[in-house]
Design a protein around this motif. Structure first.
Motif, PDB file in Angstrom:
ATOM      1  N   HIS A 124      18.247 -29.065  13.223  1.00 57.61           N
ATOM      2  CA  HIS A 124      16.946 -28.771  12.636  1.00 57.61           C
ATOM      3  C   HIS A 124      16.473 -27.371  13.004  1.00 57.61           C
ATOM      4  O   HIS A 124      16.052 -26.606  12.156  1.00 57.61           O
ATOM      5  N   HIS A 125      16.533 -27.027  14.295  1.00 62.05           N
ATOM      6  CA  HIS A 125      16.157 -25.683  14.715  1.00 62.05           C
ATOM      7  C   HIS A 125      16.773 -25.336  16.061  1.00 62.05           C
ATOM      8  O   HIS A 125      17.170 -26.214  16.813  1.00 62.05           O
ATOM      9  N   VAL A 126      16.857 -24.051  16.311  1.00 57.57           N
ATOM     10  CA  VAL A 126      17.369 -23.491  17.554  1.00 57.57           C
ATOM     11  C   VAL A 126      16.343 -22.470  18.018  1.00 57.57           C
ATOM     12  O   VAL A 126      15.756 -21.756  17.200  1.00 57.57           O
ATOM     13  N   THR A 127      16.127 -22.402  19.323  1.00 58.75           N
ATOM     14  CA  THR A 127      15.171 -21.445  19.870  1.00 58.75           C
ATOM     15  C   THR A 127      15.838 -20.605  20.949  1.00 58.75           C
ATOM     16  O   THR A 127      16.561 -21.134  21.789  1.00 58.75           O
ATOM     17  N   LEU A 128      15.596 -19.306  20.898  1.00 56.86           N
ATOM     18  CA  LEU A 128      16.062 -18.381  21.929  1.00 56.86           C
ATOM     19  C   LEU A 128      14.870 -17.851  22.707  1.00 56.86           C
ATOM     20  O   LEU A 128      13.812 -17.587  22.133  1.00 56.86           O
ATOM     21  N   LEU A 129      15.067 -17.677  24.001  1.00 57.65           N
ATOM     22  CA  LEU A 129      14.113 -16.941  24.829  1.00 57.65           C
ATOM     23  C   LEU A 129      14.688 -15.548  25.004  1.00 57.65           C
ATOM     24  O   LEU A 129      15.849 -15.401  25.399  1.00 57.65           O
ATOM     25  N   VAL A 130      13.907 -14.528  24.675  1.00 56.50           N
ATOM     26  CA  VAL A 130      14.410 -13.152  24.670  1.00 56.50           C
ATOM     27  C   VAL A 130      13.696 -12.308  25.714  1.00 56.50           C
ATOM     28  O   VAL A 130      12.523 -12.527  26.012  1.00 56.50           O
ATOM     29  N   ALA A 131      14.419 -11.355  26.284  1.00 58.37           N
ATOM     30  CA  ALA A 131      13.854 -10.482  27.318  1.00 58.37           C
ATOM     31  C   ALA A 131      12.899  -9.452  26.725  1.00 58.37           C
ATOM     32  O   ALA A 131      11.837  -9.193  27.282  1.00 58.37           O
ATOM     33  N   ASP A 132      13.272  -8.854  25.594  1.00 54.27           N
ATOM     34  CA  ASP A 132      12.473  -7.813  24.952  1.00 54.27           C
ATOM     35  C   ASP A 132      12.198  -8.264  23.522  1.00 54.27           C
ATOM     36  O   ASP A 132      13.045  -8.123  22.638  1.00 54.27           O
ATOM     37  N   PHE A 133      11.008  -8.812  23.303  1.00 50.71           N
ATOM     38  CA  PHE A 133      10.700  -9.398  21.995  1.00 50.71           C
ATOM     39  C   PHE A 133      10.822  -8.389  20.861  1.00 50.71           C
ATOM     40  O   PHE A 133      11.420  -8.682  19.835  1.00 50.71           O
ATOM     41  N   LYS A 134      10.272  -7.206  21.024  1.00 50.15           N
ATOM     42  CA  LYS A 134      10.298  -6.206  19.940  1.00 50.15           C
ATOM     43  C   LYS A 134      11.729  -5.815  19.585  1.00 50.15           C
ATOM     44  O   LYS A 134      12.071  -5.685  18.410  1.00 50.15           O
ATOM     45  N   ALA A 135      12.582  -5.625  20.588  1.00 50.33           N
ATOM     46  CA  ALA A 135      13.988  -5.274  20.325  1.00 50.33           C
ATOM     47  C   ALA A 135      14.697  -6.415  19.601  1.00 50.33           C
ATOM     48  O   ALA A 135      15.442  -6.184  18.643  1.00 50.33           O
TER      49      ALA A 135
ATOM     50  N   SER B  37      15.923 -23.909  11.081  1.00 57.06           N
ATOM     51  CA  SER B  37      15.196 -22.682  11.397  1.00 57.06           C
ATOM     52  C   SER B  37      15.615 -22.175  12.771  1.00 57.06           C
ATOM     53  O   SER B  37      16.294 -22.868  13.534  1.00 57.06           O
ATOM     54  N   PHE B  38      15.173 -20.967  13.048  1.00 58.68           N
ATOM     55  CA  PHE B  38      15.554 -20.262  14.259  1.00 58.68           C
ATOM     56  C   PHE B  38      14.281 -19.701  14.863  1.00 58.68           C
ATOM     57  O   PHE B  38      13.552 -18.971  14.199  1.00 58.68           O
ATOM     58  N   GLY B  39      13.971 -20.065  16.100  1.00 58.41           N
ATOM     59  CA  GLY B  39      12.786 -19.585  16.774  1.00 58.41           C
ATOM     60  C   GLY B  39      13.140 -18.589  17.860  1.00 58.41           C
ATOM     61  O   GLY B  39      14.225 -18.653  18.450  1.00 58.41           O
ATOM     62  N   MET B  40      12.227 -17.698  18.113  1.00 61.92           N
ATOM     63  CA  MET B  40      12.445 -16.664  19.126  1.00 61.92           C
ATOM     64  C   MET B  40      11.124 -16.467  19.872  1.00 61.92           C
ATOM     65  O   MET B  40      10.080 -16.278  19.246  1.00 61.92           O
ATOM     66  N   TYR B  41      11.193 -16.547  21.204  1.00 65.12           N
ATOM     67  CA  TYR B  41      10.010 -16.426  22.036  1.00 65.12           C
ATOM     68  C   TYR B  41      10.332 -15.530  23.227  1.00 65.12           C
ATOM     69  O   TYR B  41      11.463 -15.515  23.712  1.00 65.12           O
TER      70      TYR B  41
END
Length: 134
Positions: free
Chosen positions: A9-20, A55-59
Motif C-alpha cells: 500500500h505504501h512505503v515511508t522513508l526517513l531522510v536526513a536532508d528533506f530538501k535534497a 504511495s511513497f512517503g518521505m519525512y
C-alpha cells in the motif's frame, strides 16, 4: 475485497536532508508519472497521477543517524525511455551512479540503479515484453 488492491500500500522513508531528497525524488520520479505533494513540517507523499496507491512517503528523520539507509526500492517504468529519463534526472539532482540503464536478462528487465541522497538503492525497472531483447 482486497484482491483488487496492490501488494504494498505504501512505503515511508526517513531522510536526513528533506530538501535534497525532495529535489531528488521529484526529479527522478517525474518521468515515471509520479507526483509529489509536500506538506508542512518536512513531509511529502508521492504517487502516480492515476492512482493514490501504492504511495511513497518521505519525512525528515528525527536525527541524521536515524535516516533510512540500505533500502532497495524499485519503481515501475512503462518503457525503456522512462528508465533512461529516471536515470538522467536522478544523477542531475543529487543521485549517484550504481548501474547505468541496461538489459538484465536474468530479470527479463531493463533497469537503472542510483543512490539517493541517503545512499538507498533506488531503481527504475521496465519488464521486457515476451520476445523483447536488448
Amino acid at each position: 475485497m482486497t484482491a483488487d488492491f496492490p501488494f504494498i500500500h505504501h512505503v515511508t522513508l526517513l531522510v536526513a536532508d528533506f530538501k535534497a531528497s525532495e529535489r531528488f525524488y521529484a526529479a527522478a520520479l517525474a518521468p515515471l508519472d509520479v507526483s509529489i505533494e509536500a506538506h508542512e513540517g518536512n513531509a511529502a507523499e508521492l504517487w502516480r497521477s492515476d492512482a493514490d496507491t501504492p504511495s511513497f512517503g518521505m519525512y525528515t528523520a528525527p536525527s541524521p543517524e536515524e535516516a533510512t539507509r540500505g533500502l532497495h526500492l524499485a519503481f515501475t517504468a512503462r518503457s525503456r525511455a522512462e528508465v533512461d529519463a529516471f536515470h538522467e534526472a536522478a544523477l542531475e539532482n543529487g543521485g549517484t551512479e550504481r548501474e547505468a540503464p541496461r538489459v538484465w536478462p536474468e530479470y527479463r528487465a531493463y533497469c537503472a540503479f542510483v543512490n539517493d541522497p541517503d545512499g538507498n538503492n533506488i531503481e527504475a525497472v521496465y519488464k521486457l515484453e515476451q520476445g523483447e531483447t536488448a
